[in-house]
Design a protein around this motif. Structure first.
Motif, PDB file in Angstrom:
ATOM      1  N   MET A 181     -23.436 -42.736  35.967  1.00 19.31           N
ATOM      2  CA  MET A 181     -24.502 -41.743  35.730  1.00 19.31           C
ATOM      3  C   MET A 181     -25.105 -41.339  37.352  1.00 19.31           C
ATOM      4  O   MET A 181     -25.525 -40.250  37.390  1.00 19.31           O
ATOM      5  N   LYS A 182     -24.927 -42.341  38.254  1.00 14.65           N
ATOM      6  CA  LYS A 182     -25.256 -41.901  39.622  1.00 14.65           C
ATOM      7  C   LYS A 182     -24.541 -40.644  40.183  1.00 14.65           C
ATOM      8  O   LYS A 182     -25.038 -39.817  40.652  1.00 14.65           O
ATOM      9  N   THR A 183     -23.137 -40.896  39.932  1.00 13.64           N
ATOM     10  CA  THR A 183     -22.391 -39.981  40.258  1.00 13.64           C
ATOM     11  C   THR A 183     -22.723 -38.327  39.501  1.00 13.64           C
ATOM     12  O   THR A 183     -22.819 -37.340  40.226  1.00 13.64           O
ATOM     13  N   VAL A 184     -22.917 -38.448  38.320  1.00  9.91           N
ATOM     14  CA  VAL A 184     -23.370 -37.315  37.464  1.00  9.91           C
ATOM     15  C   VAL A 184     -24.534 -36.597  38.063  1.00  9.91           C
ATOM     16  O   VAL A 184     -24.608 -35.365  38.158  1.00  9.91           O
ATOM     17  N   LEU A 185     -25.554 -37.641  38.399  1.00  4.88           N
ATOM     18  CA  LEU A 185     -26.792 -37.025  38.906  1.00  4.88           C
ATOM     19  C   LEU A 185     -26.540 -36.414  40.455  1.00  4.88           C
ATOM     20  O   LEU A 185     -27.331 -35.359  40.535  1.00  4.88           O
ATOM     21  N   ARG A 186     -25.830 -37.026  41.001  1.00  2.91           N
ATOM     22  CA  ARG A 186     -25.509 -36.428  42.523  1.00  2.91           C
ATOM     23  C   ARG A 186     -24.868 -35.221  42.257  1.00  2.91           C
ATOM     24  O   ARG A 186     -25.221 -34.282  43.181  1.00  2.91           O
ATOM     25  N   CYS A 187     -24.088 -35.019  41.226  1.00  2.00           N
ATOM     26  CA  CYS A 187     -23.260 -33.818  41.040  1.00  2.00           C
ATOM     27  C   CYS A 187     -24.152 -32.661  40.665  1.00  2.00           C
ATOM     28  O   CYS A 187     -24.213 -31.510  41.100  1.00  2.00           O
ATOM     29  N   ALA A 188     -25.097 -33.131  39.713  1.00  2.00           N
ATOM     30  CA  ALA A 188     -26.211 -32.307  39.452  1.00  2.00           C
ATOM     31  C   ALA A 188     -27.080 -31.701  40.231  1.00  2.00           C
ATOM     32  O   ALA A 188     -27.555 -30.473  40.354  1.00  2.00           O
ATOM     33  N   ALA A 189     -27.494 -32.595  41.496  1.00  4.64           N
ATOM     34  CA  ALA A 189     -28.108 -32.183  42.435  1.00  4.64           C
ATOM     35  C   ALA A 189     -27.471 -31.288  43.328  1.00  4.64           C
ATOM     36  O   ALA A 189     -28.111 -30.308  43.820  1.00  4.64           O
ATOM     37  N   LEU A 190     -26.259 -31.524  43.564  1.00  8.88           N
ATOM     38  CA  LEU A 190     -25.679 -30.672  44.526  1.00  8.88           C
ATOM     39  C   LEU A 190     -25.371 -29.324  43.937  1.00  8.88           C
ATOM     40  O   LEU A 190     -25.525 -28.107  44.505  1.00  8.88           O
ATOM     41  N   ILE A 191     -25.147 -29.201  42.607  1.00 11.24           N
ATOM     42  CA  ILE A 191     -24.943 -28.145  41.980  1.00 11.24           C
ATOM     43  C   ILE A 191     -26.142 -27.063  41.877  1.00 11.24           C
ATOM     44  O   ILE A 191     -26.313 -26.190  42.199  1.00 11.24           O
ATOM     45  N   GLY A 192     -27.426 -27.929  41.708  1.00 12.87           N
ATOM     46  CA  GLY A 192     -29.022 -27.271  41.711  1.00 12.87           C
ATOM     47  C   GLY A 192     -29.026 -26.684  43.189  1.00 12.87           C
ATOM     48  O   GLY A 192     -29.609 -25.802  43.565  1.00 12.87           O
ATOM     49  N   LEU A 193     -28.649 -27.387  44.197  1.00 12.73           N
ATOM     50  CA  LEU A 193     -28.898 -26.979  45.428  1.00 12.73           C
ATOM     51  C   LEU A 193     -28.006 -25.569  45.915  1.00 12.73           C
ATOM     52  O   LEU A 193     -28.405 -24.866  46.417  1.00 12.73           O
ATOM     53  N   LEU A 194     -26.897 -25.760  45.454  1.00 10.65           N
ATOM     54  CA  LEU A 194     -26.059 -24.523  45.776  1.00 10.65           C
ATOM     55  C   LEU A 194     -26.564 -23.200  44.979  1.00 10.65           C
ATOM     56  O   LEU A 194     -26.261 -22.195  45.520  1.00 10.65           O
ATOM     57  N   LEU A 195     -27.038 -23.701  43.565  1.00  5.25           N
ATOM     58  CA  LEU A 195     -27.475 -22.522  42.900  1.00  5.25           C
ATOM     59  C   LEU A 195     -28.881 -21.893  43.624  1.00  5.25           C
ATOM     60  O   LEU A 195     -29.201 -20.784  43.527  1.00  5.25           O
ATOM     61  N   ALA A 196     -29.553 -22.819  44.063  1.00  3.84           N
ATOM     62  CA  ALA A 196     -30.912 -22.445  44.831  1.00  3.84           C
ATOM     63  C   ALA A 196     -30.565 -21.629  45.958  1.00  3.84           C
ATOM     64  O   ALA A 196     -31.452 -20.868  46.704  1.00  3.84           O
ATOM     65  N   CYS A 197     -29.190 -21.826  46.569  1.00  3.33           N
ATOM     66  CA  CYS A 197     -29.045 -21.451  48.001  1.00  3.33           C
ATOM     67  C   CYS A 197     -27.664 -20.754  48.037  1.00  3.33           C
ATOM     68  O   CYS A 197     -26.858 -21.231  48.720  1.00  3.33           O
ATOM     69  N   PRO A 198     -27.693 -19.496  47.411  1.00  2.00           N
ATOM     70  CA  PRO A 198     -26.153 -19.104  47.133  1.00  2.00           C
ATOM     71  C   PRO A 198     -25.804 -18.524  48.181  1.00  2.00           C
ATOM     72  O   PRO A 198     -26.506 -18.276  49.364  1.00  2.00           O
ATOM     73  N   LEU A 199     -24.367 -18.437  48.448  1.00  2.07           N
ATOM     74  CA  LEU A 199     -23.804 -18.034  49.695  1.00  2.07           C
ATOM     75  C   LEU A 199     -23.805 -16.630  49.724  1.00  2.07           C
ATOM     76  O   LEU A 199     -23.879 -15.808  48.769  1.00  2.07           O
ATOM     77  N   MET A 200     -23.742 -16.013  50.704  1.00  4.23           N
ATOM     78  CA  MET A 200     -24.057 -14.610  51.026  1.00  4.23           C
ATOM     79  C   MET A 200     -22.748 -13.820  50.363  1.00  4.23           C
ATOM     80  O   MET A 200     -21.715 -14.337  50.720  1.00  4.23           O
ATOM     81  N   ALA A 201     -23.120 -12.864  49.576  1.00  4.05           N
ATOM     82  CA  ALA A 201     -21.916 -12.072  49.339  1.00  4.05           C
ATOM     83  C   ALA A 201     -21.869 -10.713  49.735  1.00  4.05           C
ATOM     84  O   ALA A 201     -23.101 -10.106  50.041  1.00  4.05           O
ATOM     85  N   ARG A 202     -20.915  -9.762  49.815  1.00  6.96           N
ATOM     86  CA  ARG A 202     -20.740  -8.511  50.100  1.00  6.96           C
ATOM     87  C   ARG A 202     -19.841  -7.706  49.409  1.00  6.96           C
ATOM     88  O   ARG A 202     -18.751  -8.236  49.030  1.00  6.96           O
ATOM     89  N   THR A 203     -20.292  -6.430  49.186  1.00  3.83           N
ATOM     90  CA  THR A 203     -19.469  -5.560  48.312  1.00  3.83           C
ATOM     91  C   THR A 203     -18.290  -5.278  49.294  1.00  3.83           C
ATOM     92  O   THR A 203     -18.346  -4.730  50.203  1.00  3.83           O
ATOM     93  N   VAL A 204     -17.098  -5.132  48.534  1.00  3.59           N
ATOM     94  CA  VAL A 204     -15.816  -4.926  48.865  1.00  3.59           C
ATOM     95  C   VAL A 204     -15.225  -3.887  48.154  1.00  3.59           C
ATOM     96  O   VAL A 204     -15.389  -3.964  46.914  1.00  3.59           O
ATOM     97  N   ASP A 205     -14.715  -2.841  48.685  1.00  2.00           N
ATOM     98  CA  ASP A 205     -14.225  -1.769  47.958  1.00  2.00           C
ATOM     99  C   ASP A 205     -12.624  -1.875  48.441  1.00  2.00           C
ATOM    100  O   ASP A 205     -12.359  -1.637  49.435  1.00  2.00           O
ATOM    101  N   ASP A 206     -11.682  -2.062  47.369  1.00  2.00           N
ATOM    102  CA  ASP A 206     -10.326  -2.246  47.515  1.00  2.00           C
ATOM    103  C   ASP A 206      -9.577  -1.246  46.918  1.00  2.00           C
ATOM    104  O   ASP A 206      -8.442  -1.219  46.405  1.00  2.00           O
ATOM    105  N   SER A 207      -9.983  -0.079  46.921  1.00  2.00           N
ATOM    106  CA  SER A 207      -9.546   1.143  46.279  1.00  2.00           C
ATOM    107  C   SER A 207      -8.578   1.742  47.005  1.00  2.00           C
ATOM    108  O   SER A 207      -7.501   2.258  46.396  1.00  2.00           O
ATOM    109  N   TYR A 208      -8.408   1.512  48.303  1.00  2.00           N
ATOM    110  CA  TYR A 208      -7.251   2.009  49.248  1.00  2.00           C
ATOM    111  C   TYR A 208      -6.357   0.880  49.584  1.00  2.00           C
ATOM    112  O   TYR A 208      -6.603  -0.125  50.356  1.00  2.00           O
ATOM    113  N   THR A 209      -5.078   0.940  48.988  1.00  3.57           N
ATOM    114  CA  THR A 209      -4.202  -0.255  49.195  1.00  3.57           C
ATOM    115  C   THR A 209      -2.896   0.625  49.352  1.00  3.57           C
ATOM    116  O   THR A 209      -2.749   1.845  49.184  1.00  3.57           O
ATOM    117  N   ILE A 210      -1.787  -0.099  50.013  1.00  3.91           N
ATOM    118  CA  ILE A 210      -0.370   0.384  50.403  1.00  3.91           C
ATOM    119  C   ILE A 210       0.058   0.737  48.827  1.00  3.91           C
ATOM    120  O   ILE A 210       0.723   1.731  48.957  1.00  3.91           O
TER     121      ILE A 210
END
Length: 317
Positions: free
Chosen positions: A1-30
Motif C-alpha cells: 500500500m505504501k508503494t502505491v501511495l508513493r506512486c500516486a503522490a509522484l504521479i500527482g506531483l508530475l501532473l501538477a508540474c507538467p514538463l514544458m512542451a514546445r510545438t514542432v513542425d516536422d513537415s520538412y523531411t528528406i
C-alpha cells in the motif's frame, strides 16, 4: 500500500508540474522531398553518411541554455592528418518553421573529408519563437564556436558561416549585419565570419521576385509567420530581415550557390555588385536544372561540396 501511495503522490506531483512542451513542425523531411522529386529528376539518389578513417562526429554539444531547454550542435571533424584548420557553421533550412540539423549530415560528412570542421546548430524555429529569436541563436552558435575554436584545432579568425534555403537566408543576415550590431545576445559578441556560404537563401525579401513567392499567401506564408505579418503589414521588418540591407565594405567573402530557381536567391545582383565595388571576393554558381534541395541529393551534392571546397581553400589569409 505504501508503494502505491508513493506512486500516486509522484504521479500527482508530475501532473501538477507538467514538463514544458514546445510545438514542432516536422513537415520538412528528406524523405518527403525525395518522394516529391523522384519522378521529376531521373537519376536522383539519396546519399549516405560514410565516414572515413580518422573522421569523428560529436553530437548534441550544448552551446546555449534557454529558460526551458538547451540548444545543441553537432560537430563533424576531419582526420587529424587531413585537417585544413578551417571551420564552417551550417544553418539548416526548412522555411523558418521546420527542418533539423541532421539534414546536413551528409554534406558535413563530405566536407569533413575535405578537411573542414563543420558545426551544425539547432535553433528556435517559428512555431517556438518568431523573428529574431533564431537569428540570435545563430549569433550565439557562432560566438560559441569561435570561443571554443582552439579545442578543435581552429583559429577564431577562420570560422565561416553558411546555410541552405531559409538557413542560407539566416546565415547571410547574421553575417552581413555584424557591423550593424543586430541579433546579438551581448553588445560585444564577435560573430565575424571569414566567409559566407549561401545555398539558395533569399537575400532581399523586398524585391518583387521574392515577394511573388515569399508573400504569395500573405500572412499565411512561412516568411510572414516567422516575421510576424505579411509584407503589407510589417514592411520594415521584411526589410530588416533582408541581408542585402547590410552588405558593405566589412562583409565577408561570399559564395552564392543557386539551384537555378532564381527566386530563392532574390537580391543576389545587388549583393554581388556591392561586394565587387568593395573588392570583396564573391562567387556565384547556378545549376541549370536541379531541385531546390541540391545539398541533400545526388547527383548535385558533389558539385555543392566542390564549390564550397574550392571557395574556402582559396580565401585570402
Amino acid at each position: 500500500m505504501k508503494t502505491v501511495l508513493r506512486c500516486a503522490a509522484l504521479i500527482g506531483l508530475l501532473l501538477a508540474c507538467p514538463l514544458m512542451a514546445r510545438t514542432v513542425d516536422d513537415s520538412y523531411t528528406i524523405a518527403s522531398r525525395f518522394e516529391r522529386y523522384r519522378s521529376l529528376y531521373p537519376g536522383i539518389a539519396w546519399p549516405a553518411v560514410a565516414p572515413v578513417p580518422g573522421e569523428t562526429m560529436l553530437f548534441d554539444r550544448a552551446y546555449k541554455t534557454l529558460p526551458d531547454r538547451a540548444l545543441h550542435l553537432d560537430i563533424f571533424r576531419p582526420a587529424p592528418d587531413h585537417a585544413r584548420h578551417q571551420g564552417l557553421v551550417l544553418v539548416h533550412g526548412g522555411a523558418w518553421r521546420s527542418g533539423s540539423k541532421a539534414h546536413f549530415y551528409v554534406l558535413a560528412d563530405r566536407l569533413a573529408q575535405r578537411g573542414y570542421t563543420v558545426f551544425l546548430p539547432e535553433y528556435r524555429l517559428s512555431p517556438e519563437a518568431p523573428f529574431p529569436a533564431g537569428l540570435i541563436d545563430v549569433n550565439d552558435a557562432m560566438v560559441w564556436v569561435k570561443s571554443h575554436a582552439a579545442e578543435f584545432g581552429l583559429s577564431p579568425g577562420r570560422i565561416a558561416l553558411g546555410g541552405a534555403s531559409s538557413g542560407g537566408q539566416m546565415a547571410s543576415l547574421v553575417a552581413y549585419s555584424q557591423a550593424a550590431g543586430l541579433f546579438r545576445s551581448k553588445p560585444d559578441d564577435d560573430r565575424r565570419a571569414n566567409a559566407l556560404i549561401d545555398i539558395d537563401g533569399v537575400l532581399d525579401f523586398t524585391t518583387p521576385q521574392a515577394l511573388q513567392f515569399e508573400n504569395a499567401s500573405g500572412a499565411a506564408s512561412s516568411a510572414a509567420k516567422w516575421l510576424g505579418g505579411a509584407y503589407e503589414q510589417v514592411p520594415a521588418r521584411w526589410k530588416e530581415a533582408s541581408a542585402a540591407t547590410y552588405v558593405g565594405p566589412t562583409s565577408p567573402p561570399t559564395l552564392i550557390i543557386s539551384s537555378g530557381n532564381a527566386h530563392f536567391t532574390a537580391g543576389k545582383d545587388q549583393v554581388i555588385a556591392t561586394l565587387q565595388a568593395s573588392h570583396i571576393p564573391v562567387r556565384w554558381y547556378a545549376f541549370e536544372k536541379a531541385p531546390h534541395d541540391v545539398w541533400l541529393f545526388e547527383p548535385w551534392l558533389p558539385t555543392v561540396v566542390d564549390q564550397i571546397d574550392n571557395f574556402l581553400k582559396n580565401l585570402p589569409e
